[in-house]
Structure formats: C-alpha cells, structure tokens
Write a protein that holds these residues in place. Sequence first.
Motif, PDB file in Angstrom:
ATOM      1  N   ALA A 181     124.758 -17.090  51.678  1.00  0.00           N
ATOM      2  CA  ALA A 181     124.627 -18.502  51.307  1.00  0.00           C
ATOM      3  C   ALA A 181     125.784 -18.940  50.415  1.00  0.00           C
ATOM      4  N   SER A 182     126.154 -18.105  49.453  1.00  0.00           N
ATOM      5  CA  SER A 182     127.255 -18.454  48.554  1.00  0.00           C
ATOM      6  C   SER A 182     128.576 -18.557  49.311  1.00  0.00           C
ATOM      7  N   LEU A 183     128.788 -17.670  50.304  1.00  0.00           N
ATOM      8  CA  LEU A 183     130.006 -17.736  51.107  1.00  0.00           C
ATOM      9  C   LEU A 183     130.088 -19.036  51.889  1.00  0.00           C
ATOM     10  N   ARG A 184     128.936 -19.531  52.322  1.00  0.00           N
ATOM     11  CA  ARG A 184     128.891 -20.720  53.166  1.00  0.00           C
ATOM     12  C   ARG A 184     128.737 -22.011  52.370  1.00  0.00           C
ATOM     13  N   GLY A 185     128.629 -21.885  51.048  1.00  0.00           N
ATOM     14  CA  GLY A 185     128.453 -23.078  50.236  1.00  0.00           C
ATOM     15  C   GLY A 185     127.092 -23.719  50.397  1.00  0.00           C
ATOM     16  N   ALA A 186     126.108 -22.897  50.716  1.00  0.00           N
ATOM     17  CA  ALA A 186     124.737 -23.375  50.898  1.00  0.00           C
ATOM     18  C   ALA A 186     123.850 -22.783  49.819  1.00  0.00           C
ATOM     19  N   SER A 187     122.661 -23.342  49.662  1.00  0.00           N
ATOM     20  CA  SER A 187     121.700 -22.770  48.728  1.00  0.00           C
ATOM     21  C   SER A 187     120.950 -21.635  49.413  1.00  0.00           C
ATOM     22  N   TYR A 188     120.376 -20.771  48.598  1.00  0.00           N
ATOM     23  CA  TYR A 188     119.570 -19.688  49.156  1.00  0.00           C
ATOM     24  C   TYR A 188     118.418 -20.254  49.972  1.00  0.00           C
ATOM     25  N   ASP A 189     117.745 -21.283  49.468  1.00  0.00           N
ATOM     26  CA  ASP A 189     116.598 -21.858  50.177  1.00  0.00           C
ATOM     27  C   ASP A 189     117.005 -22.415  51.534  1.00  0.00           C
ATOM     28  N   GLN A 190     118.160 -23.058  51.591  1.00  0.00           N
ATOM     29  CA  GLN A 190     118.639 -23.604  52.859  1.00  0.00           C
ATOM     30  C   GLN A 190     118.890 -22.485  53.868  1.00  0.00           C
ATOM     31  N   LEU A 191     119.561 -21.435  53.414  1.00  0.00           N
ATOM     32  CA  LEU A 191     119.873 -20.341  54.323  1.00  0.00           C
ATOM     33  C   LEU A 191     118.611 -19.615  54.757  1.00  0.00           C
ATOM     34  N   ALA A 192     117.695 -19.407  53.829  1.00  0.00           N
ATOM     35  CA  ALA A 192     116.447 -18.715  54.163  1.00  0.00           C
ATOM     36  C   ALA A 192     115.656 -19.503  55.199  1.00  0.00           C
ATOM     37  N   GLU A 193     115.589 -20.809  55.023  1.00  0.00           N
ATOM     38  CA  GLU A 193     114.856 -21.648  55.978  1.00  0.00           C
ATOM     39  C   GLU A 193     115.503 -21.595  57.360  1.00  0.00           C
ATOM     40  N   GLN A 194     116.830 -21.676  57.401  1.00  0.00           N
ATOM     41  CA  GLN A 194     117.519 -21.699  58.683  1.00  0.00           C
ATOM     42  C   GLN A 194     117.440 -20.352  59.398  1.00  0.00           C
ATOM     43  N   THR A 195     117.654 -19.257  58.670  1.00  0.00           N
ATOM     44  CA  THR A 195     117.623 -17.946  59.326  1.00  0.00           C
ATOM     45  C   THR A 195     116.209 -17.581  59.763  1.00  0.00           C
ATOM     46  N   THR A 196     115.207 -18.052  59.053  1.00  0.00           N
ATOM     47  CA  THR A 196     113.828 -17.841  59.490  1.00  0.00           C
ATOM     48  C   THR A 196     113.563 -18.586  60.794  1.00  0.00           C
ATOM     49  N   ALA A 197     114.042 -19.817  60.868  1.00  0.00           N
ATOM     50  CA  ALA A 197     113.889 -20.595  62.104  1.00  0.00           C
ATOM     51  C   ALA A 197     114.633 -19.920  63.257  1.00  0.00           C
ATOM     52  N   ASN A 198     115.811 -19.375  62.964  1.00  0.00           N
ATOM     53  CA  ASN A 198     116.578 -18.682  63.997  1.00  0.00           C
ATOM     54  C   ASN A 198     115.829 -17.454  64.495  1.00  0.00           C
ATOM     55  N   PHE A 199     115.235 -16.714  63.556  1.00  0.00           N
ATOM     56  CA  PHE A 199     114.465 -15.523  63.927  1.00  0.00           C
ATOM     57  C   PHE A 199     113.322 -15.895  64.865  1.00  0.00           C
ATOM     58  N   LYS A 200     112.599 -16.940  64.524  1.00  0.00           N
ATOM     59  CA  LYS A 200     111.462 -17.355  65.346  1.00  0.00           C
ATOM     60  C   LYS A 200     111.907 -17.783  66.742  1.00  0.00           C
ATOM     61  N   ARG A 201     113.082 -18.407  66.812  1.00  0.00           N
ATOM     62  CA  ARG A 201     113.596 -18.839  68.108  1.00  0.00           C
ATOM     63  C   ARG A 201     114.030 -17.646  68.952  1.00  0.00           C
ATOM     64  N   LEU A 202     114.678 -16.676  68.314  1.00  0.00           N
ATOM     65  CA  LEU A 202     115.163 -15.506  69.041  1.00  0.00           C
ATOM     66  C   LEU A 202     114.030 -14.572  69.446  1.00  0.00           C
ATOM     67  N   PHE A 203     113.047 -14.405  68.547  1.00  0.00           N
ATOM     68  CA  PHE A 203     111.923 -13.501  68.804  1.00  0.00           C
ATOM     69  C   PHE A 203     110.617 -14.294  68.844  1.00  0.00           C
ATOM     70  N   PRO A 204     110.392 -15.059  69.908  1.00  0.00           N
ATOM     71  CA  PRO A 204     109.234 -15.950  69.945  1.00  0.00           C
ATOM     72  C   PRO A 204     107.897 -15.215  69.946  1.00  0.00           C
ATOM     73  N   LEU A 205     107.877 -13.938  70.298  1.00  0.00           N
ATOM     74  CA  LEU A 205     106.626 -13.178  70.313  1.00  0.00           C
ATOM     75  C   LEU A 205     106.256 -12.616  68.951  1.00  0.00           C
ATOM     76  N   ALA A 206     107.162 -12.683  67.996  1.00  0.00           N
ATOM     77  CA  ALA A 206     106.896 -12.101  66.681  1.00  0.00           C
ATOM     78  C   ALA A 206     105.783 -12.854  65.963  1.00  0.00           C
ATOM     79  N   ARG A 207     104.943 -12.098  65.287  1.00  0.00           N
ATOM     80  CA  ARG A 207     103.800 -12.694  64.569  1.00  0.00           C
ATOM     81  C   ARG A 207     104.209 -13.011  63.140  1.00  0.00           C
ATOM     82  N   VAL A 208     104.956 -14.073  62.980  1.00  0.00           N
ATOM     83  CA  VAL A 208     105.425 -14.484  61.658  1.00  0.00           C
ATOM     84  C   VAL A 208     104.769 -15.804  61.277  1.00  0.00           C
ATOM     85  N   ALA A 209     104.650 -15.988  59.982  1.00  0.00           N
ATOM     86  CA  ALA A 209     104.001 -17.215  59.485  1.00  0.00           C
ATOM     87  C   ALA A 209     104.869 -18.429  59.759  1.00  0.00           C
TER      88      ALA A 209
END
Length: 209
Positions: A181-209
């Motif tokens: 996040a610091s390398l990209r000039g983003a906040s931790y919360d922004q990066l966490a939200e985006q990478t979580t969304a990416n994970f769900k898109r890539l692994f749609p069968l995963a049982r994540v909240a």
Amino acid sequence: MSEQYADVDCSVGVHPLDLAPGETPALEWLLRELAHPHVVAIGETGLDYHYEPEAAELQQASFRLHLEASRQTGKPVIVHTRAARADTLALLREANLPQAGVLHCFTEDWEMAKAALDLGYYISLSGIVTFRNADALREVARQVPVDRLLVETDSPYLAPIPYRGKPNLPQYVREVAEYVASLRGASYDQLAEQTTANFKRLFPLARVA
C-alpha cells in the motif's frame, strides 16, 4: 483439514519440485481430488528450473496436466515459476484457459508480469517485496493494476521485514499489504478492501465472509 473449519479452503496439485522421478500426476487423480467442494483451486503447479533444471520436461508435462484439469473443472490455477520465465508463459499461452489464475509469490520483473496480465492472470506478492534487494519487484508492485493484485505470505518461509529470518506466519500478510500500500500511495484499508475483492473474484468457490 478444510472439513474441520468453516473458513478454510484448499487447493490440490503437485509442486514441480515434488514430482516423483519419471512420473507425472494422473489427470484422473487430479480431477477426483478437485471434485471435493472445499477445493477451490489447482496447484500450486508450474515450473522451477532453479533447483531442478534437469527435470524440465517432466515439470512441463505435469504443468500441462494441471492446466488441462483447470480447463475441465473451471477452477483457477496457482502458478509457481522460478528461472523458467519463457516456458511458463509459453505453456500458459498454449493452454489459453477461459478462467484466470494467479502467478503466486511473484519474483520476476515487470516484463513478465505484464505478459501474465495480458493473458488474464493475477499477480500475488509475498514478503519478498520488502527485502532490500527487491527493487525490480517493487516496480511490479507499483504497476500491477489494482484489480489484478493479491498479497500473500507463502508461509512458513520468506517472512517479511521486520520478521525476516524467523518462521513466517499467515498473520504477517498484514505487513505485506501495508508495505505494498505504501509503495502504491494507497492506505492499508484501501488495499485490503481491493485485494479481498480480487480474491473473491479469482476464487469464487472460497468460503470467505
């Protein structure tokens, strides 16, 4: 183990360094294991010529089998690649899978990352991005489109700074995310939200909240 926990899923595959001499995993075995409802991905699979360049042909045959299993099941591949850039990309192009996968624990340069992104793959960064000599990888971290970026630990190895040299733990993924996040000039919360969304898109069968 995934059956014991409501929030744990798994992948199935044979690592290129774990292949028995002269043997490739049977496609029938892969397909049978992949049928389990908690198996959300295939791998890790791929090529590693750093440690076993003499096994290149065997690794390629195994990689092709995993890619075919991905084609038949629709489950994404988790790709390991080391010192095998050209062959990895060639086999991914040859497979031309309809669904995305991920180059995990990515350690290559932007040229390879761009080629994988052009094929529809995601790029996942581990604690290596925090290492002193990882300038090329930090450039990758800055340039990967935000909707194709993942973070990981690859524990129990490769602990990020400040834990380098100690056993790696899954919880250290926060340190990786904060650093990226610091390398990209983003906040931790922004990066966490985006990478979580990416994970769900890539692994749609995963049982994540």
